[in-house]
Scaffold this motif. Structure first.
Motif, short mmCIF file in Angstrom:
data_model
loop_
_atom_site.label_atom_id
_atom_site.label_comp_id
_atom_site.label_asym_id
_atom_site.label_seq_id
_atom_site.Cartn_x
_atom_site.Cartn_y
_atom_site.Cartn_z
N ILE A 59 71.69 0.38 12.31
CA ILE A 59 70.57 1.28 12.02
C ILE A 59 69.97 0.96 10.65
CG2 ILE A 59 69.96 3.68 11.54
CD1 ILE A 59 72.00 4.48 13.72
N GLY A 60 70.82 0.74 9.66
CA GLY A 60 70.33 0.38 8.34
C GLY A 60 69.59 -0.94 8.34
N MET A 61 70.08 -1.92 9.10
CA MET A 61 69.41 -3.20 9.18
C MET A 61 68.07 -3.07 9.90
SD MET A 61 70.88 -6.82 10.60
CE MET A 61 72.42 -6.57 9.76
N SER A 62 67.99 -2.21 10.90
CA SER A 62 66.72 -1.98 11.60
C SER A 62 65.69 -1.39 10.64
CB SER A 62 66.91 -1.02 12.77
OG SER A 62 67.75 -1.57 13.74
N ILE A 63 66.10 -0.45 9.82
CA ILE A 63 65.18 0.15 8.84
C ILE A 63 64.74 -0.90 7.82
CG2 ILE A 63 65.03 1.85 6.98
CD1 ILE A 63 66.85 3.65 8.71
N LEU A 64 65.67 -1.73 7.38
CA LEU A 64 65.34 -2.79 6.43
C LEU A 64 64.34 -3.77 7.03
CD1 LEU A 64 65.94 -4.14 3.65
CD2 LEU A 64 67.67 -5.47 4.87
N ILE A 65 64.54 -4.17 8.26
CA ILE A 65 63.60 -5.09 8.93
C ILE A 65 62.23 -4.44 9.04
CG2 ILE A 65 63.07 -6.21 11.13
CD1 ILE A 65 66.10 -6.68 11.44
N TRP A 66 62.18 -3.16 9.37
CA TRP A 66 60.90 -2.46 9.49
C TRP A 66 60.18 -2.41 8.13
CZ3 TRP A 66 59.06 2.10 7.31
CH2 TRP A 66 57.83 2.53 7.81
N VAL A 67 60.92 -2.12 7.07
CA VAL A 67 60.31 -2.05 5.74
C VAL A 67 59.78 -3.42 5.32
CG1 VAL A 67 60.83 -1.72 3.28
CG2 VAL A 67 61.58 -0.03 4.94
N ILE A 68 60.53 -4.48 5.57
CA ILE A 68 60.08 -5.82 5.22
C ILE A 68 58.82 -6.18 6.01
CG2 ILE A 68 60.67 -8.27 5.43
CD1 ILE A 68 63.55 -7.47 4.72
N ALA A 69 58.79 -5.81 7.30
CA ALA A 69 57.65 -6.17 8.14
C ALA A 69 56.39 -5.38 7.79
CB ALA A 69 58.00 -5.95 9.61
N THR A 70 56.53 -4.16 7.31
CA THR A 70 55.36 -3.32 7.05
C THR A 70 55.10 -3.13 5.56
OG1 THR A 70 56.70 -1.32 7.17
CG2 THR A 70 55.65 -2.06 9.21
N TRP A 71 55.69 -3.93 4.70
CA TRP A 71 55.55 -3.73 3.26
C TRP A 71 54.10 -3.84 2.81
CZ3 TRP A 71 58.41 -1.52 -0.18
CH2 TRP A 71 58.11 -1.67 -1.52
N GLY A 72 53.34 -4.73 3.41
CA GLY A 72 51.94 -4.90 3.04
C GLY A 72 51.09 -3.69 3.37
N MET A 73 51.43 -2.98 4.43
CA MET A 73 50.68 -1.78 4.79
C MET A 73 51.14 -0.58 3.98
SD MET A 73 50.21 -2.05 8.92
CE MET A 73 51.95 -1.87 9.25
N LEU A 74 52.42 -0.53 3.62
CA LEU A 74 52.95 0.61 2.85
C LEU A 74 52.48 0.56 1.40
CD1 LEU A 74 56.60 0.71 4.19
CD2 LEU A 74 54.73 2.19 4.83
N VAL A 75 52.53 -0.61 0.79
CA VAL A 75 52.13 -0.78 -0.59
C VAL A 75 51.02 -1.82 -0.64
CG1 VAL A 75 52.92 -1.34 -2.92
CG2 VAL A 75 54.49 -0.27 -1.31
N PRO A 76 49.77 -1.40 -0.54
CA PRO A 76 48.68 -2.39 -0.52
C PRO A 76 48.53 -3.08 -1.88
CG PRO A 76 47.81 -0.15 -0.55
CD PRO A 76 49.30 -0.04 -0.41
N ALA A 77 48.03 -4.29 -1.83
CA ALA A 77 47.83 -5.05 -3.05
C ALA A 77 46.70 -4.44 -3.85
CB ALA A 77 47.52 -6.50 -2.70
N GLY A 78 46.88 -4.38 -5.13
CA GLY A 78 45.84 -3.81 -6.00
C GLY A 78 45.25 -4.85 -6.91
N ASN A 79 44.23 -4.47 -7.62
CA ASN A 79 43.60 -5.37 -8.58
C ASN A 79 44.29 -5.18 -9.93
OD1 ASN A 79 41.77 -6.25 -6.72
ND2 ASN A 79 40.29 -4.64 -7.21
N LEU A 80 45.17 -6.09 -10.25
CA LEU A 80 45.89 -5.97 -11.52
C LEU A 80 45.29 -6.84 -12.57
CD1 LEU A 80 49.53 -5.83 -10.21
CD2 LEU A 80 48.14 -3.95 -10.99
#
Length: 55
Positions: free
Chosen positions: A34-55
């Motif tokens: 279950i923990g590995m499934s959550i980790l895979i989901w976070v890695i796959a959706t990281w771009g949508m969860l934390v969008p790139a900003g103008n730094l």
């Protein structure tokens, strides 16, 4: 990574089906999968969860 997850789930099912006296190990494998499934989901959706900003 997904293959490792599937192997872990199948090993857990094997323990439940054929070695019921190892329930503690099956519980640990289930929580790990279950923990590995959550980790895979976070890695796959990281771009949508934390969008790139103008730094």
């Amino acid at each position: 990574m997904e293959f490792l997850l599937f192997c872990l789930i199948f090993f857990t099912a094997y323990l439940v089906a054929f070695k019921p006296h190892k329930q503690r190990m099956a519980d640990i494998c289930l929580c790990a999968s279950i923990g590995m499934s959550i980790l895979i989901w976070v890695i796959a959706t990281w771009g949508m969860l934390v969008p790139a900003g103008n730094l």
